[in-house]
Design a protein around this motif. Sequence first.
Motif, PDB file in Angstrom:
ATOM      1  N   LEU A  93       6.507  50.473  47.279  1.00  0.00           N
ATOM      2  CA  LEU A  93       7.535  51.140  45.698  1.00  0.00           C
ATOM      3  C   LEU A  93       7.367  50.045  44.748  1.00  0.00           C
ATOM      4  CD1 LEU A  93       9.917  52.093  44.961  1.00  0.00           C
ATOM      5  CD2 LEU A  93      11.200  51.048  46.479  1.00  0.00           C
ATOM      6  N   ARG A  94       7.196  48.386  45.128  1.00  0.00           N
ATOM      7  CA  ARG A  94       7.744  46.988  44.128  1.00  0.00           C
ATOM      8  C   ARG A  94       6.758  47.503  43.613  1.00  0.00           C
ATOM      9  NH1 ARG A  94       9.341  47.960  48.547  1.00  0.00           N
ATOM     10  NH2 ARG A  94      10.833  47.378  49.097  1.00  0.00           N
ATOM     11  N   PRO A  95       5.201  47.257  43.294  1.00  0.00           N
ATOM     12  CA  PRO A  95       4.799  47.229  41.781  1.00  0.00           C
ATOM     13  C   PRO A  95       4.276  48.460  41.340  1.00  0.00           C
ATOM     14  CG  PRO A  95       3.230  46.690  44.316  1.00  0.00           C
ATOM     15  CD  PRO A  95       4.915  46.964  44.842  1.00  0.00           C
ATOM     16  N   THR A  96       4.668  49.610  41.981  1.00  0.00           N
ATOM     17  CA  THR A  96       4.805  50.730  41.381  1.00  0.00           C
ATOM     18  C   THR A  96       6.084  50.270  39.794  1.00  0.00           C
ATOM     19  OG1 THR A  96       4.013  52.009  42.584  1.00  0.00           O
ATOM     20  CG2 THR A  96       5.052  52.867  40.978  1.00  0.00           C
ATOM     21  N   LEU A  97       7.210  50.035  40.821  1.00  0.00           N
ATOM     22  CA  LEU A  97       8.434  49.803  39.362  1.00  0.00           C
ATOM     23  C   LEU A  97       7.984  48.630  38.260  1.00  0.00           C
ATOM     24  CD1 LEU A  97      11.242  49.413  42.060  1.00  0.00           C
ATOM     25  CD2 LEU A  97      10.519  51.706  40.100  1.00  0.00           C
ATOM     26  N   VAL A  98       7.072  48.142  38.919  1.00  0.00           N
ATOM     27  CA  VAL A  98       6.586  46.786  37.797  1.00  0.00           C
ATOM     28  C   VAL A  98       5.892  47.375  36.429  1.00  0.00           C
ATOM     29  CG1 VAL A  98       5.687  44.579  37.207  1.00  0.00           C
ATOM     30  CG2 VAL A  98       6.540  44.518  39.517  1.00  0.00           C
ATOM     31  N   LEU A  99       4.944  48.352  36.683  1.00  0.00           N
ATOM     32  CA  LEU A  99       4.183  48.932  36.152  1.00  0.00           C
ATOM     33  C   LEU A  99       5.409  49.952  35.304  1.00  0.00           C
ATOM     34  CD1 LEU A  99       1.118  49.804  38.301  1.00  0.00           C
ATOM     35  CD2 LEU A  99       1.826  47.835  36.624  1.00  0.00           C
ATOM     36  N   LEU A 100       6.043  50.904  35.610  1.00  0.00           N
ATOM     37  CA  LEU A 100       6.640  51.926  35.601  1.00  0.00           C
ATOM     38  C   LEU A 100       7.695  50.857  33.866  1.00  0.00           C
ATOM     39  CD1 LEU A 100       7.302  54.651  38.047  1.00  0.00           C
ATOM     40  CD2 LEU A 100       5.615  54.945  36.011  1.00  0.00           C
ATOM     41  N   ALA A 160      13.110  59.787  44.661  1.00  0.00           N
ATOM     42  CA  ALA A 160      12.532  60.350  46.232  1.00  0.00           C
ATOM     43  C   ALA A 160      13.214  58.900  47.428  1.00  0.00           C
ATOM     44  CB  ALA A 160      11.024  59.655  45.637  1.00  0.00           C
ATOM     45  N   VAL A 161      13.966  58.364  46.806  1.00  0.00           N
ATOM     46  CA  VAL A 161      13.986  56.885  47.909  1.00  0.00           C
ATOM     47  C   VAL A 161      15.100  57.177  49.056  1.00  0.00           C
ATOM     48  CG1 VAL A 161      15.812  54.732  47.890  1.00  0.00           C
ATOM     49  CG2 VAL A 161      13.298  54.383  45.910  1.00  0.00           C
ATOM     50  N   ILE A 162      15.788  58.434  48.328  1.00  0.00           N
ATOM     51  CA  ILE A 162      16.962  58.721  49.320  1.00  0.00           C
ATOM     52  C   ILE A 162      16.131  59.799  49.727  1.00  0.00           C
ATOM     53  CG2 ILE A 162      18.915  57.322  48.164  1.00  0.00           C
ATOM     54  CD1 ILE A 162      19.435  59.865  47.096  1.00  0.00           C
ATOM     55  N   HIS A 163      15.259  60.779  50.019  1.00  0.00           N
ATOM     56  CA  HIS A 163      14.838  61.799  50.153  1.00  0.00           C
ATOM     57  C   HIS A 163      14.127  61.372  51.216  1.00  0.00           C
ATOM     58  CE1 HIS A 163      16.899  63.795  46.838  1.00  0.00           C
ATOM     59  NE2 HIS A 163      17.655  64.357  47.667  1.00  0.00           N
ATOM     60  N   ARG A 164      13.397  60.315  51.242  1.00  0.00           N
ATOM     61  CA  ARG A 164      12.688  60.104  52.164  1.00  0.00           C
ATOM     62  C   ARG A 164      12.805  59.235  53.739  1.00  0.00           C
ATOM     63  NH1 ARG A 164      12.027  54.008  53.048  1.00  0.00           N
ATOM     64  NH2 ARG A 164      14.340  53.343  51.929  1.00  0.00           N
ATOM     65  N   ASN A 165      11.619  60.371  55.035  1.00  0.00           N
ATOM     66  CA  ASN A 165      12.257  60.191  55.925  1.00  0.00           C
ATOM     67  C   ASN A 165      11.202  58.937  57.388  1.00  0.00           C
ATOM     68  OD1 ASN A 165       9.507  61.726  56.377  1.00  0.00           O
ATOM     69  ND2 ASN A 165      10.028  63.744  57.390  1.00  0.00           N
ATOM     70  N   HIS A 166      10.541  58.612  55.768  1.00  0.00           N
ATOM     71  CA  HIS A 166       9.686  57.621  56.674  1.00  0.00           C
ATOM     72  C   HIS A 166       9.579  56.342  55.554  1.00  0.00           C
ATOM     73  CE1 HIS A 166       6.570  59.004  54.395  1.00  0.00           C
ATOM     74  NE2 HIS A 166       5.891  58.004  54.865  1.00  0.00           N
ATOM     75  N   LEU A 212      10.125  57.336  36.788  1.00  0.00           N
ATOM     76  CA  LEU A 212      11.490  56.386  37.167  1.00  0.00           C
ATOM     77  C   LEU A 212      12.609  56.450  38.255  1.00  0.00           C
ATOM     78  CD1 LEU A 212      11.938  53.331  34.676  1.00  0.00           C
ATOM     79  CD2 LEU A 212      10.499  53.027  36.455  1.00  0.00           C
ATOM     80  N   ALA A 213      12.752  58.188  37.491  1.00  0.00           N
ATOM     81  CA  ALA A 213      13.894  58.526  38.008  1.00  0.00           C
ATOM     82  C   ALA A 213      13.683  59.371  39.056  1.00  0.00           C
ATOM     83  CB  ALA A 213      14.619  59.596  36.525  1.00  0.00           C
ATOM     84  N   SER A 214      12.119  60.105  38.761  1.00  0.00           N
ATOM     85  CA  SER A 214      11.937  60.773  40.463  1.00  0.00           C
ATOM     86  C   SER A 214      11.617  59.735  41.226  1.00  0.00           C
ATOM     87  CB  SER A 214      10.763  61.066  40.084  1.00  0.00           C
ATOM     88  OG  SER A 214      10.504  62.300  39.068  1.00  0.00           O
ATOM     89  N   LEU A 215      11.527  58.984  40.385  1.00  0.00           N
ATOM     90  CA  LEU A 215      10.852  57.772  42.008  1.00  0.00           C
ATOM     91  C   LEU A 215      12.288  57.207  42.813  1.00  0.00           C
ATOM     92  CD1 LEU A 215       8.662  56.088  42.877  1.00  0.00           C
ATOM     93  CD2 LEU A 215       8.552  54.774  41.367  1.00  0.00           C
ATOM     94  N   PHE A 274      17.603  52.677  48.243  1.00  0.00           N
ATOM     95  CA  PHE A 274      16.420  52.805  49.404  1.00  0.00           C
ATOM     96  C   PHE A 274      16.891  51.521  50.880  1.00  0.00           C
ATOM     97  CE2 PHE A 274      13.327  50.612  51.411  1.00  0.00           C
ATOM     98  CZ  PHE A 274      12.132  51.198  51.027  1.00  0.00           C
ATOM     99  N   GLN A 275      17.895  50.717  50.400  1.00  0.00           N
ATOM    100  CA  GLN A 275      18.932  49.894  51.814  1.00  0.00           C
ATOM    101  C   GLN A 275      19.105  50.814  52.986  1.00  0.00           C
ATOM    102  OE1 GLN A 275      17.679  46.403  53.011  1.00  0.00           O
ATOM    103  NE2 GLN A 275      18.087  47.906  54.744  1.00  0.00           N
ATOM    104  N   ILE A 276      20.242  51.569  52.239  1.00  0.00           N
ATOM    105  CA  ILE A 276      21.012  52.680  52.718  1.00  0.00           C
ATOM    106  C   ILE A 276      20.109  53.469  53.305  1.00  0.00           C
ATOM    107  CG2 ILE A 276      22.872  54.475  52.685  1.00  0.00           C
ATOM    108  CD1 ILE A 276      24.089  52.580  49.855  1.00  0.00           C
TER     109      ILE A 276
END
Lengths: 320, 320
Positions: free
Chosen positions: B42-49, B314-320, B308-311, B208-210
């Motif tokens: 997630l974090r490198p992807t955010l740097v790039l985007l 996705a953070v709150i819809h993940r199950n892992h 970025l908006a999609s990512l 993400f943390q929640i």
Amino acid sequence: MSQDLGDALAEVEAIFETQLLSDFPAVNELCRHVERYRGKRLRPTLVLLSGLAASGADRERGLSHRHRVLGAVVEMIHMATLVHDDVLDEADVRRRGATVNRLRGNETAVMLGDYLISNAFHLCSSLDDPGINLELGSVTNTVCEGELLQLHHRDDLSLDEATCIEIVRRKTAALVAGACRLGGRLAGADAERERALAAFGEATGIAFQIQDDLLDLAGDAEVVGKTLGRDLEKGKLTLPSVLHLASSGPERREAMLDAIARRDADALRRELAEHGGVEIARTRAAAFIFEAKEHLAMLPESPARDLLASLAEAVIHRNH
Amino acid sequence: MSQDLGDALAEVEAIFETQLLSDFPAVNELCRHVERYRGKRLRPTLVLLSGLAASGADRERGLSHRHRVLGAVVEMIHMATLVHDDVLDEADVRRRGATVNRLRGNETAVMLGDYLISNAFHLCSSLDDPGINLELGSVTNTVCEGELLQLHHRDDLSLDEATCIEIVRRKTAALVAGACRLGGRLAGADAERERALAAFGEATGIAFQIQDDLLDLAGDAEVVGKTLGRDLEKGKLTLPSVLHLASSGPERREAMLDAIARRDADALRRELAEHGGVEIARTRAAAFIFEAKEHLAMLPESPARDLLASLAEAVIHRNH
């Protein structure tokens, strides 16, 4: 000179404390505990003296505010390694007081160590010189490799002298060497003087660690002021034992290996004291200090250079 | 676009692995184990985007080699926090495999985490930009304060929402915000865009943390792939429980406090699932994502901004 140095060290301390200030009282309370650990201040002293010695008689040019900041940086890295080492060693006592892990648990000690490392890099970045940051990062990489190598060789009774020295060179001497090298660089030392200071620091650092290992094996806990005998309990073979094993006949080797296997600190202490192990290690440490002082010959004569030589001598004559 | 991103992430990975290479096989073996931890990136992807989004349509200008280096830096810091967190939580499983502490003991895990932190700062220094180092140091100081604050509030049943959010903002969201902020800065973003990216990252990080806390409380260990229920066992009250306690009447509060006191993960899970606790936390996470996307409006329209908006979603819809 020593007045100057005392003033500069007091400023190092102020920078150290200011850097660690947090918005959270709980964090500040933990940091106050760590400040109690601070003792010899060997590393900041080496930063300052290396700066002075590199620039010879030109004292004003030698000691800048940047030296004081760097002194606080290396001391903070050193404190972090103490806090994490105490977790690794399950040590209860340091500088006659309870360790952070003993008082607050391993979790808090791990995180406090991280906070110190992070703040050291943050403070170093304030020097606004990427070369210094790069060197510091390289030093701390080396320190961690030394610690990992040591963990890898736990309970390895065939640990040889070369590997043992390599561990010490990395886990302890690299930071001492870095303090001297960067102290010189900040004073505008040329490449030759910087190398001489680094080599001085490395040899002094190795001797320092041998003395530390001797104190852990054969020191007086009351005088040393910290938990002793942890190396043996944790299966860490240190240079005094490695040298003694290598230089002994079958009978003495067997007695040593037996003491180590039984984690019998008293037997190990007696063996090393009565059969020359302590003496061999002391001689080796003295040889490193002799080498350290030879490197100082590359620097111009100055009171700071003399102090560096005295400091190196003191490293192997301390009992705590 | 996603082809570009995939290539860039592969380069981030290569930089990450090259940086950690050691002269010692034992150290390299440990690092290979950590590489197995790497998942969402997630974090490198955010740097790039963030780099791409900050520069709008000008794609070439957005994605430099420096972005890839920074991506590896933030991922390395993140890995270090995972390794040390697993020591703190005594976790045995991460990404369906044994943790370093489980396999090699706490000592090695502490030192490996230190090695990762040190290498992250060393790699960051290679960017030759003291401002980036200073920002990274400030971010990691904040992360450590968050962790220390959380430890301070262990077993504190009166932990309130504001303190809970402050812990999350520091221990998790600060690094995500830093990744976005610095990704933008490296692409030449002005102060306004940099702030917008940081605010986007902070809100996304809190959400993400929640979601992580929800998965720890109510997730499926098989799907999540790591030890669950550790928060409860370690006396960590997280936002879902704190919100539920604050919004419940005396009867439900008593049932909650009872489940927590007994460290009964099943009872806590049932209570939160059946009496609205999970829903409240989900709603709160969704509100943070809504806020995160609002900050994106400060940036020019671009495919990267949409990603970025999609990512964030996705953070709150993940199950892992």
